[in-house]
Every structure is written in structure tokens, then in C-alpha cells.
Scaffold this motif. Structure first.
Motif, PDB file in Angstrom:
ATOM      1  N   LEU A 136       0.768  -1.226   0.204  1.00 25.82           N
ATOM      2  CA  LEU A 136       0.055  -0.102  -0.006  1.00 25.82           C
ATOM      3  C   LEU A 136       0.764   1.359  -0.095  1.00 25.82           C
ATOM      4  CD1 LEU A 136      -3.005  -0.933   2.361  1.00 25.82           C
ATOM      5  CD2 LEU A 136      -3.003  -0.559  -0.121  1.00 25.82           C
ATOM      6  N   THR A 137       2.186   1.115   0.118  1.00 22.21           N
ATOM      7  CA  THR A 137       3.110   2.377  -0.235  1.00 22.21           C
ATOM      8  C   THR A 137       3.591   2.257  -1.451  1.00 22.21           C
ATOM      9  OG1 THR A 137       4.658   1.173   1.141  1.00 22.21           O
ATOM     10  CG2 THR A 137       3.212   2.728   2.328  1.00 22.21           C
ATOM     11  N   ASN A 138       3.364   1.332  -2.376  1.00 23.82           N
ATOM     12  CA  ASN A 138       4.010   1.406  -3.647  1.00 23.82           C
ATOM     13  C   ASN A 138       3.733   2.474  -4.529  1.00 23.82           C
ATOM     14  OD1 ASN A 138       3.429   0.349  -6.637  1.00 23.82           O
ATOM     15  ND2 ASN A 138       4.961  -0.950  -5.932  1.00 23.82           N
ATOM     16  N   PRO A 139       4.496   2.934  -5.243  1.00 23.84           N
ATOM     17  CA  PRO A 139       4.183   4.192  -5.758  1.00 23.84           C
ATOM     18  C   PRO A 139       2.789   4.374  -6.657  1.00 23.84           C
ATOM     19  CG  PRO A 139       6.596   3.723  -6.261  1.00 23.84           C
ATOM     20  CD  PRO A 139       5.861   2.338  -5.402  1.00 23.84           C
ATOM     21  N   ASP A 162      10.650  -3.652   9.936  1.00 16.86           N
ATOM     22  CA  ASP A 162      11.470  -2.768   9.433  1.00 16.86           C
ATOM     23  C   ASP A 162      11.772  -2.663   8.005  1.00 16.86           C
ATOM     24  OD1 ASP A 162      11.640  -2.318  12.235  1.00 16.86           O
ATOM     25  OD2 ASP A 162      13.438  -3.609  12.505  1.00 16.86           O
ATOM     26  N   SER A 163      11.787  -3.538   7.517  1.00 18.06           N
ATOM     27  CA  SER A 163      12.118  -3.749   5.766  1.00 18.06           C
ATOM     28  C   SER A 163      11.015  -2.942   5.198  1.00 18.06           C
ATOM     29  CB  SER A 163      12.108  -5.175   5.377  1.00 18.06           C
ATOM     30  OG  SER A 163      13.289  -5.645   5.934  1.00 18.06           O
ATOM     31  N   PHE A 164       9.605  -3.165   5.498  1.00 16.18           N
ATOM     32  CA  PHE A 164       8.812  -2.440   4.816  1.00 16.18           C
ATOM     33  C   PHE A 164       8.836  -1.056   5.171  1.00 16.18           C
ATOM     34  CE2 PHE A 164       3.852  -1.367   5.058  1.00 16.18           C
ATOM     35  CZ  PHE A 164       3.816  -1.315   3.587  1.00 16.18           C
ATOM     36  N   PHE A 165       9.159  -0.744   6.292  1.00 16.36           N
ATOM     37  CA  PHE A 165       9.394   0.734   6.846  1.00 16.36           C
ATOM     38  C   PHE A 165      10.270   1.599   5.979  1.00 16.36           C
ATOM     39  CE2 PHE A 165      10.304   4.235   9.843  1.00 16.36           C
ATOM     40  CZ  PHE A 165       9.315   4.850   9.711  1.00 16.36           C
ATOM     41  N   GLU A 166      11.227   0.676   5.566  1.00 15.18           N
ATOM     42  CA  GLU A 166      12.534   1.470   4.936  1.00 15.18           C
ATOM     43  C   GLU A 166      11.886   1.503   3.364  1.00 15.18           C
ATOM     44  OE1 GLU A 166      15.312   2.617   5.747  1.00 15.18           O
ATOM     45  OE2 GLU A 166      15.504   2.006   7.630  1.00 15.18           O
ATOM     46  N   TYR A 167      11.234   0.452   2.741  1.00 20.97           N
ATOM     47  CA  TYR A 167      10.789   0.501   1.444  1.00 20.97           C
ATOM     48  C   TYR A 167       9.740   1.638   1.323  1.00 20.97           C
ATOM     49  CZ  TYR A 167       7.650  -0.590  -2.511  1.00 20.97           C
ATOM     50  OH  TYR A 167       6.948  -0.457  -3.740  1.00 20.97           O
ATOM     51  N   SER A 168       8.856   1.857   2.526  1.00 24.01           N
ATOM     52  CA  SER A 168       8.012   3.016   2.402  1.00 24.01           C
ATOM     53  C   SER A 168       8.537   4.189   2.389  1.00 24.01           C
ATOM     54  CB  SER A 168       7.009   2.830   3.458  1.00 24.01           C
ATOM     55  OG  SER A 168       6.353   1.513   3.569  1.00 24.01           O
ATOM     56  N   ASN A 169       9.520   4.534   3.406  1.00 25.37           N
ATOM     57  CA  ASN A 169      10.228   5.768   3.412  1.00 25.37           C
ATOM     58  C   ASN A 169      10.824   6.298   1.830  1.00 25.37           C
ATOM     59  OD1 ASN A 169       9.863   5.956   6.053  1.00 25.37           O
ATOM     60  ND2 ASN A 169      11.566   5.232   6.691  1.00 25.37           N
ATOM     61  N   GLU A 170      11.484   5.137   1.324  1.00 24.82           N
ATOM     62  CA  GLU A 170      12.010   5.350   0.077  1.00 24.82           C
ATOM     63  C   GLU A 170      10.922   5.708  -1.019  1.00 24.82           C
ATOM     64  OE1 GLU A 170      14.231   1.943  -1.216  1.00 24.82           O
ATOM     65  OE2 GLU A 170      15.832   2.330   0.527  1.00 24.82           O
ATOM     66  N   SER A 171       9.965   4.986  -1.116  1.00 23.99           N
ATOM     67  CA  SER A 171       8.707   5.248  -1.987  1.00 23.99           C
ATOM     68  C   SER A 171       8.185   6.811  -1.731  1.00 23.99           C
ATOM     69  CB  SER A 171       7.564   4.241  -1.664  1.00 23.99           C
ATOM     70  OG  SER A 171       8.069   3.056  -1.870  1.00 23.99           O
ATOM     71  N   PHE A 172       7.812   7.123  -0.462  1.00 25.77           N
ATOM     72  CA  PHE A 172       7.571   8.522  -0.286  1.00 25.77           C
ATOM     73  C   PHE A 172       8.269   9.491  -0.877  1.00 25.77           C
ATOM     74  CE2 PHE A 172       4.511   6.157   3.109  1.00 25.77           C
ATOM     75  CZ  PHE A 172       3.515   7.011   2.851  1.00 25.77           C
ATOM     76  N   SER A 173       9.605   9.261  -0.339  1.00 22.20           N
ATOM     77  CA  SER A 173      10.521  10.303  -0.713  1.00 22.20           C
ATOM     78  C   SER A 173      10.473  10.410  -2.276  1.00 22.20           C
ATOM     79  CB  SER A 173      11.992   9.954  -0.254  1.00 22.20           C
ATOM     80  OG  SER A 173      11.986   9.944   1.249  1.00 22.20           O
ATOM     81  N   GLU A 174      10.718   9.359  -3.211  1.00 24.18           N
ATOM     82  CA  GLU A 174      10.548   9.366  -4.490  1.00 24.18           C
ATOM     83  C   GLU A 174       9.534  10.098  -4.986  1.00 24.18           C
ATOM     84  OE1 GLU A 174      10.833   5.286  -5.918  1.00 24.18           O
ATOM     85  OE2 GLU A 174      13.052   5.107  -5.017  1.00 24.18           O
ATOM     86  N   LEU A 175       8.277   9.929  -4.691  1.00 26.20           N
ATOM     87  CA  LEU A 175       7.065  10.671  -4.800  1.00 26.20           C
ATOM     88  C   LEU A 175       6.904  11.948  -4.569  1.00 26.20           C
ATOM     89  CD1 LEU A 175       4.502   9.381  -6.781  1.00 26.20           C
ATOM     90  CD2 LEU A 175       6.315   7.890  -5.888  1.00 26.20           C
ATOM     91  N   GLY A 176       7.891  12.615  -3.640  1.00 26.97           N
ATOM     92  CA  GLY A 176       8.046  14.009  -3.327  1.00 26.97           C
ATOM     93  C   GLY A 176       7.148  14.338  -1.960  1.00 26.97           C
ATOM     94  N   PHE A 177       6.710  13.289  -1.226  1.00 27.35           N
ATOM     95  CA  PHE A 177       6.145  13.480   0.069  1.00 27.35           C
ATOM     96  C   PHE A 177       7.210  14.204   0.976  1.00 27.35           C
ATOM     97  CE2 PHE A 177       2.952  10.663  -1.947  1.00 27.35           C
ATOM     98  CZ  PHE A 177       1.709  11.068  -1.345  1.00 27.35           C
ATOM     99  N   ILE A 178       6.608  14.823   1.882  1.00 24.34           N
ATOM    100  CA  ILE A 178       7.674  15.724   2.855  1.00 24.34           C
ATOM    101  C   ILE A 178       7.431  15.034   4.023  1.00 24.34           C
ATOM    102  CG2 ILE A 178       7.976  17.851   4.076  1.00 24.34           C
ATOM    103  CD1 ILE A 178       6.682  18.962   1.746  1.00 24.34           C
ATOM    104  N   ASN A 179       8.709  14.499   4.641  1.00 23.21           N
ATOM    105  CA  ASN A 179       8.745  13.802   5.991  1.00 23.21           C
ATOM    106  C   ASN A 179       8.578  14.823   7.039  1.00 23.21           C
ATOM    107  OD1 ASN A 179      10.733  12.226   8.214  1.00 23.21           O
ATOM    108  ND2 ASN A 179       8.982  11.230   7.536  1.00 23.21           N
ATOM    109  N   LYS A 180       7.326  14.339   7.771  1.00 20.92           N
ATOM    110  CA  LYS A 180       7.174  15.190   8.949  1.00 20.92           C
ATOM    111  C   LYS A 180       7.652  14.516  10.194  1.00 20.92           C
ATOM    112  CE  LYS A 180       5.386  18.746   8.662  1.00 20.92           C
ATOM    113  NZ  LYS A 180       6.015  19.922   8.177  1.00 20.92           N
ATOM    114  N   ILE A 181       7.765  13.233  10.489  1.00 21.69           N
ATOM    115  CA  ILE A 181       7.822  12.378  11.514  1.00 21.69           C
ATOM    116  C   ILE A 181       8.470  11.049  11.181  1.00 21.69           C
ATOM    117  CG2 ILE A 181       7.109  11.205  13.720  1.00 21.69           C
ATOM    118  CD1 ILE A 181       4.950  13.266  13.875  1.00 21.69           C
TER     119      ILE A 181
END
Length: 223
Positions: A136-139, A162-181
């Protein structure tokens, strides 16, 4: 593997039909429902969506804490969502609409730029790389979320994987989302005071598993 429907599922769904929407996606004449037909205008000061609501304990508490917010709870598995709807009715939560639909179809039902928050609680990590497009965090899903979210709308994610969390962080970043927490252990953080635990979460905490927690802000598109 899909769960076999229980024998009493149909009558149970009928009893919660006033707060449940089960679209017939496969019909070629399926009508796109947006605006007030899905989001109740009288309650829609804000709109929150939970994708993968399961048995609905988080959904119900979220609705109780935010009575002026329209909550839309998404869950494919009918045996789970019917229980969530039953719990909502028992608690007299009138600001929840349950939808038995795949998240990939959200643009058919939710108006663009109309959602304030999306919650992704303990989504299936689909660890095999060949199943990455189901996460559900796939691009492909993040693009949908970005479109239905308001410009500065937020996505809240919790996972024990943890692995899914890392994958999700990368996906969010690639799509231009801004990390708040970005928190690696929710239960040892200041963010715990506002936390609403899910059914799975309670089990994981008893097993001394660390809960990853992140909040991402919509920027309106890819970098």
C-alpha cells in the motif's frame, strides 16, 4: 489466500447497509461516485481515510475522538469489515462510512483534493519482491493518495516490519512527500500520547516488537 465467507455474512452485511458501501467494480456501467454521495457534507469539516481498517477498533476510537470529521474506512475483506461496521453501530458512531473496495479504485469514489488524512496501519508488507506492487506504499498507490489528499494533507503509517518501513520511506521520498515524523520506536517516543492502538499493534507490543511510525505530508506530486 482469501478467507472463505462465513455463512451468516450476507444478513450481517444487510444489517449494517446504512453505513456500508460495497461497489460492483466489475460492472462496465459502474457509476463514479464522488462528493456528497460518498462524503457526507454535514459532517465533512474534515475527511480522514483509513485503508485496511480490519476489525475496526482504531476506526471506532478515531471517530469518537473526531465527531465532526467524516471517517471513511476501507477494507477488502468482507468478514473483517462487517465486524468493524457492527462495532461502529454498537458505539453509535455516525461519522463512519465503510467501503469494501480495493485501494486502487479510490479515485472512482473520492473527489480529488478532498481528504485531510490517510491512515495506513500495519498494512501487509508483502515481503516477496514479486509482490511489491501490492504494497500500500507502492508508488502506484501513493500517486492515488496524492491526488485525493489536499495539498498539505497527511499520511500516517505504522508498521512492525522494519524492511517494509524502509521501503515505504523510499517510496514516499521518491514521490515527493515531505517527511514530518520518522520514529523507529513509537512506544519510547513523545508521539505515544496521541496514539490509537490497533488490534495487531496490541499483540506486537506484547511481543516486545518495536513499532515504526511516520507522518508524511503531501506536496502535490513527484519531485
Amino acid at each position: 489466500m482469501r478467507i472463505r465467507n462465513k455463512k451468516n455474512l450476507t444478513p450481517r452485511l444487510e444489517k449494517v447497509s446504512d453505513i456500508m458501501y460495497i461497489p460492483k467494480i466489475t460492472q462496465p456501467d459502474h457509476r463514479k461516485l464522488i462528493g456528497s454521495e460518498i462524503i457526507k457534507e454535514s459532517l465533512a469539516d474534515k475527511v480522514f481515510i483509513e485503508i485496511g481498517c480490519g476489525m475496526g477498533s482504531f476506526t471506532t476510537l478515531l471517530a469518537k475522538q473526531n465527531p465532526s470529521v467524516q471517517i471513511i474506512a476501507i477494507e477488502q475483506e468482507k468478514n473483517a469489515i462487517v465486524k468493524a461496521a457492527e462495532i461502529a453501530k454498537e458505539n453509535n458512531c455516525k461519522n463512519i462510512l465503510f467501503m469494501a473496495v480495493d485501494a486502487g479504485y479510490l479515485l472512482r469514489f473520492i473527489k480529488p483534493n478532498s481528504v485531510d488524512r490517510i491512515y495506513l496501519n500495519f498494512s501487509c508488507p508483502y515481503p516477496k519482491k514479486s509482490y511489491a506492487n501490492r504494497r500500500l506504499t507502492n508508488p502506484k498507490f501513493l500517486k492515488i493518495y496524492s491526488e485525493i489528499l489536499k495539498k498539505d494533507g497527511l499520511i500516517f503509517q505504522k508498521t512492525d516490519n522494519d524492511s517494509f518501513f524502509e521501503y515505504s520511506n523510499e517510496s514516499f521520498s521518491e514521490l515527493g512527500f515531505i517527511n514530518k515524523i520518522c520514529c523507529r520506536d513509537l512506544y519510547k517516543s513523545p508521539y505515544l500520547s496521541d496514539n490509537i492502538p490497533t488490534e495487531y499493534e496490541k499483540k506486537f507490543v506484547k511481543q516486545n516488537k518495536s513499532i515504526n511510525f511516520a507522518v508524511w505530508q503531501n506536496s502535490g506530486g513527484e519531485k
